[in-house]
Scaffold this active site. Structure first.
Site, PDB file in Angstrom:
ATOM      1  N   ASN A 150      70.085 -13.041 -37.859  1.00  0.00           N
ATOM      2  CA  ASN A 150      69.225 -13.764 -38.811  1.00  0.00           C
ATOM      3  C   ASN A 150      67.733 -13.693 -38.508  1.00  0.00           C
ATOM      4  OD1 ASN A 150      69.649 -15.464 -36.602  1.00  0.00           O
ATOM      5  ND2 ASN A 150      69.237 -17.281 -37.810  1.00  0.00           N
ATOM      6  N   GLU A 248      71.690 -20.195 -27.165  1.00  0.00           N
ATOM      7  CA  GLU A 248      71.126 -20.889 -28.328  1.00  0.00           C
ATOM      8  C   GLU A 248      72.109 -20.690 -29.471  1.00  0.00           C
ATOM      9  OE1 GLU A 248      68.826 -22.932 -28.448  1.00  0.00           O
ATOM     10  OE2 GLU A 248      67.846 -22.539 -26.529  1.00  0.00           O
ATOM     11  N   CYS A 282      68.996 -21.188 -37.896  1.00  0.00           N
ATOM     12  CA  CYS A 282      69.718 -22.165 -37.072  1.00  0.00           C
ATOM     13  C   CYS A 282      69.065 -23.534 -37.182  1.00  0.00           C
ATOM     14  CB  CYS A 282      69.755 -21.698 -35.627  1.00  0.00           C
ATOM     15  SG  CYS A 282      68.125 -21.246 -35.042  1.00  0.00           S
ATOM     16  N   GLU A 380      78.921 -26.185 -39.398  1.00  0.00           N
ATOM     17  CA  GLU A 380      77.795 -25.325 -39.722  1.00  0.00           C
ATOM     18  C   GLU A 380      78.193 -24.342 -40.824  1.00  0.00           C
ATOM     19  OE1 GLU A 380      76.422 -22.232 -36.981  1.00  0.00           O
ATOM     20  OE2 GLU A 380      74.355 -22.749 -37.511  1.00  0.00           O
ATOM     21  N   GLU A 459      64.146 -21.782 -24.237  1.00  0.00           N
ATOM     22  CA  GLU A 459      63.469 -20.522 -24.483  1.00  0.00           C
ATOM     23  C   GLU A 459      62.020 -20.803 -24.872  1.00  0.00           C
ATOM     24  OE1 GLU A 459      65.692 -17.137 -25.780  1.00  0.00           O
ATOM     25  OE2 GLU A 459      66.830 -18.452 -27.090  1.00  0.00           O
TER      26      GLU A 459
HETATM   27  P1  NAD Z   1      77.760 -14.373 -33.551  1.00  0.00           P
HETATM   28  O1  NAD Z   1      78.098 -15.340 -32.485  1.00  0.00           O
HETATM   29  O2  NAD Z   1      78.827 -13.868 -34.408  1.00  0.00           O
HETATM   30  O3  NAD Z   1      77.070 -13.083 -32.908  1.00  0.00           O
HETATM   31  C1  NAD Z   1      75.933 -13.190 -32.099  1.00  0.00           C
HETATM   32  C2  NAD Z   1      75.888 -11.979 -31.178  1.00  0.00           C
HETATM   33  O4  NAD Z   1      76.993 -12.063 -30.280  1.00  0.00           O
HETATM   34  C3  NAD Z   1      76.027 -10.642 -31.909  1.00  0.00           C
HETATM   35  O5  NAD Z   1      75.179  -9.685 -31.310  1.00  0.00           O
HETATM   36  C4  NAD Z   1      77.482 -10.294 -31.666  1.00  0.00           C
HETATM   37  O6  NAD Z   1      77.734  -8.915 -31.704  1.00  0.00           O
HETATM   38  C5  NAD Z   1      77.676 -10.822 -30.262  1.00  0.00           C
HETATM   39  N1  NAD Z   1      79.074 -11.031 -29.874  1.00  0.00           N
HETATM   40  C6  NAD Z   1      80.174 -11.114 -30.661  1.00  0.00           C
HETATM   41  N2  NAD Z   1      81.292 -11.259 -29.906  1.00  0.00           N
HETATM   42  C7  NAD Z   1      80.882 -11.296 -28.620  1.00  0.00           C
HETATM   43  C8  NAD Z   1      81.544 -11.446 -27.373  1.00  0.00           C
HETATM   44  N3  NAD Z   1      82.875 -11.589 -27.297  1.00  0.00           N
HETATM   45  N4  NAD Z   1      80.810 -11.434 -26.239  1.00  0.00           N
HETATM   46  C9  NAD Z   1      79.464 -11.320 -26.308  1.00  0.00           C
HETATM   47  N5  NAD Z   1      78.775 -11.155 -27.447  1.00  0.00           N
HETATM   48  C10 NAD Z   1      79.475 -11.144 -28.599  1.00  0.00           C
HETATM   49  O7  NAD Z   1      76.582 -15.037 -34.416  1.00  0.00           O
HETATM   50  P2  NAD Z   1      75.861 -14.424 -35.718  1.00  0.00           P
HETATM   51  O8  NAD Z   1      76.789 -14.552 -36.881  1.00  0.00           O
HETATM   52  O9  NAD Z   1      75.266 -13.085 -35.406  1.00  0.00           O
HETATM   53  O10 NAD Z   1      74.644 -15.419 -35.885  1.00  0.00           O
HETATM   54  C11 NAD Z   1      74.728 -16.626 -36.574  1.00  0.00           C
HETATM   55  C12 NAD Z   1      74.782 -17.782 -35.596  1.00  0.00           C
HETATM   56  O11 NAD Z   1      73.641 -17.741 -34.745  1.00  0.00           O
HETATM   57  C13 NAD Z   1      74.730 -19.129 -36.263  1.00  0.00           C
HETATM   58  O12 NAD Z   1      75.674 -19.982 -35.675  1.00  0.00           O
HETATM   59  C14 NAD Z   1      73.316 -19.623 -35.977  1.00  0.00           C
HETATM   60  O13 NAD Z   1      73.167 -21.011 -35.986  1.00  0.00           O
HETATM   61  C15 NAD Z   1      73.070 -19.033 -34.645  1.00  0.00           C
HETATM   62  N6  NAD Z   1      71.632 -18.941 -34.337  1.00  0.00           N
HETATM   63  C16 NAD Z   1      71.123 -19.806 -33.419  1.00  0.00           C
HETATM   64  C17 NAD Z   1      69.767 -19.761 -33.110  1.00  0.00           C
HETATM   65  C18 NAD Z   1      69.191 -20.684 -32.080  1.00  0.00           C
HETATM   66  O14 NAD Z   1      68.155 -20.347 -31.519  1.00  0.00           O
HETATM   67  N7  NAD Z   1      69.798 -21.819 -31.802  1.00  0.00           N
HETATM   68  C19 NAD Z   1      68.940 -18.836 -33.748  1.00  0.00           C
HETATM   69  C20 NAD Z   1      69.508 -17.992 -34.694  1.00  0.00           C
HETATM   70  C21 NAD Z   1      70.870 -18.043 -34.968  1.00  0.00           C
END
Ligand code: NAD
Length: 479
Positions: A150, A248, A282, A380, A459
């Site tokens: 995102n 995060e 997020c 969420e 962060e």
């Molecule tokens: P996701 O957890 O599906 O993926 C995030 C990353 O993790 C991707 O690069 C993915 O390939 C990787 N991943 C997937 N499986 C993994 C594993 N088994 N081991 C290690 N890495 C793995 O999340 P998303 O759909 O890409 O992003 C959306 C989420 O991110 C939402 O929940 C949002 O709230 C959160 N987000 C949080 C912040 C923050 O700073 N708090 C900022 C942006 C997004």
């Protein structure tokens, strides 16, 4: 034949066995390019190269770090339009937001360029005679960086920049949905004269690359941004390896609107916080907690403004709300719209709509008459959907705001000094906004949350040193 984009491993563009198509959510017939889908073995080569390069980089002049980070910032600035256009095309953020995010990435590199010569430490006297004590922050070594789709340029920047500023090497794994921005950033870092192997990028499936990063002995720490389930599993596996970890994750951020709020400010903050960037932030507001005296006027004004929002292709100049980022994400959002109706809410908007091209377009959704306990108001969603909960008092508003498993950002609209002060004290969140949208933060102050939203050190800003360094205490006897 589409252009193939390779991984950056040990300073070389490294061909993969498999490549994934990167498609445009505003127009699914638009294939942006083919991007490498790496394997666990790639991580091992990348991590070994990063460890070797990091040993030299950590001992080089701090000015080298400053210059490198500034060169990266300058190159991002020079290519802002190109990167912003890629971001809008692959993620669906409207172009002005995408350009803004790209500029933010450059600002972050500039900030950490300056931080590289301000690494804090202490010189103290000892309790023992003729002994001096020195406390320094050493790099942690090689950091594994895992990012979501995102904010595909800003989040990699706010992890890679401090990693380099504090003397670390990097293995970077971007989200599968947005490899285009990641590839441009890796190209910039490579072309900026980064020491060979110091920063590696391994694109690929999270379930393949992530566990390989955690298991690799050359990777000392993992910084992750993404969903709660992935983060939780990552924390467990990092603990088993005794690796430092920073997570995060998600949010279901509340925005309280009190009777004394300025209605225009409240409606603007809610509209922006919930629906801009298609609600895929997020920090997005997704629970409006509105006091009964202003409730009806708020609903009337907000729904009027929602109806004027122009949903469409991200690169079209008139669009205010781009598409949802993927088919899976859109299905999830539509599921929550149906659930909210089933749970008894009056749903305003939320339907899938056709655009000029075949994309994942959805009207922003408001779930009026929501109750704090409803699933559609608790989980969420991560889309342009907000629940609206009516409350009778400030105290009830605070209780509802804090009644969540998350704790990232929290907001209030009020003209009362007393209530804004009380709210800042009582909000169980890492960030609190008064008369401002819950999303939209500065880059020189800490970012992060509480409860299931975050785990480990904060962060951004100077607080980033906590994760990207490890403290060493030296004692010197000079008697
Ligand atoms: P996701 O957890 O599906 O993926 C995030 C990353 O993790 C991707 O690069 C993915 O390939 C990787 N991943 C997937 N499986 C993994 C594993 N088994 N081991 C290690 N890495 C793995 O999340 P998303 O759909 O890409 O992003 C959306 C989420 O991110 C939402 O929940 C949002 O709230 C959160 N987000 C949080 C912040 C923050 O700073 N708090 C900022 C942006 C997004």
């Amino acid at each position: 034949m589409q252009n193939k984009h390779h991984n950056l491993i040990a300073g070389e563009w490294h061909q993969a066995q498999n490549y994934q198509a990167n498609t445009n959510p505003s127009d699914v017939s638009d294939v942006i390019g083919l991007y490498a889908s790496g394997e666990a073995a790639d991580v091992a080569v990348a991590a070994a190269a990063a460890a070797e390069a990091q040993r030299i980089y950590a001992r080089a002049a701090l000015q080298d770090r400053v210059d490198l980070l500034n060169r990266i910032a300058a190159a991002i600035e020079a290519r802002t339009t190109e990167i912003g256009t890629m971001l809008a095309r692959e993620e669906g953020k409207v172009l002005p937001e995408a350009i803004g995010e790209t500029k933010r990435a450059a600002q972050i590199f500039r900030f950490f360029a300056a931080e590289a010569i301000r690494i804090p430490g202490d010189a103290l006297g000892s309790v023992r005679k003729d002994v001096d004590v020195e406390v320094v922050r050493d790099p942690i070594g090689v950091v594994g960086i895992i990012t979501p789709w995102n904010f595909p340029i800003a989040i990699p920047a706010w992890k890679i920049a401090p990693a380099l500023a504090y003397g670390n090497g990097v293995v970077f794994k971007p989200a599968e949905l947005t490899p285009g921005c990641a590839h441009l950033l890796a190209e910039i870092i490579h072309d900026a004269g980064c020491p060979k192997g110091l920063v590696n990028m391994v694109m690929g499936r999270g379930s393949v690359i992530g566990p390989a990063m955690v298991a690799d002995p050359n990777i000392a720490a993992i910084s992750f941004t993404g969903s709660v389930p992935t983060g939780r599993n990552l924390a467990l596996s990092c603990a088993a390896q005794m690796k430092k970890v920073q997570l995060e994750m998600g949010g279901r951020n509340p925005m309280v609107v009190l009777d004394d709020a300025d209605l225009n400010i409240a409606v603007e903050a809610c509209l922006n916080g919930a629906f801009f960037s298609t609600g895929q932030r997020c920090t997005a507001s997704s629970r409006f907690i509105v006091q009964d005296g202003i409730h009806d006027r708020f609903v009337e004004e907000l729904t009027k403004r929602m109806a004027t929002l122009r949903v469409g292709p991200a690169l079209e100049a008139t669009t205010q709300i781009g598409p949802v980022a993927s088919a899976g994400q859109l299905d999830g959002n539509l599921g929550y719209v149906a659930l909210a109706a089933k749970e008894g809410c009056e749903v305003v908007g939320g339907e899938r709509i056709n655009g000029p091209t075949e994309g994942y377009f959805q009207r922003p959704a408001l779930f009026v008459g929501a109750k704090a306990g409803m699933t559609s108001a608790r989980e969420e969603i991560f889309g342009p959907c907000a629940s609206l909960i009516k409350v009778g008092s400030f105290e009830e508003a605070v209780a509802v705001a804090n009644d969540t498993e998350f704790g990232l950002s929290s907001g209030i609209c009020t003209q009362s000094l007393k209530y804004s002060r009380e709210f800042r004290r009582q909000a169980q969140a890492g960030m609190v906004m008064v008369n401002l949208a819950t999303a939209g933060v500065d880059y020189h102050v800490p970012f992060g949350g509480r409860k299931a939203s975050s785990y480990g050190p904060r962060e951004q800003g100077r607080y980033a040193a906590e994760f990207y360094t490890t403290v060493k205490t030296s004692y010197v006897y000079a008697g």
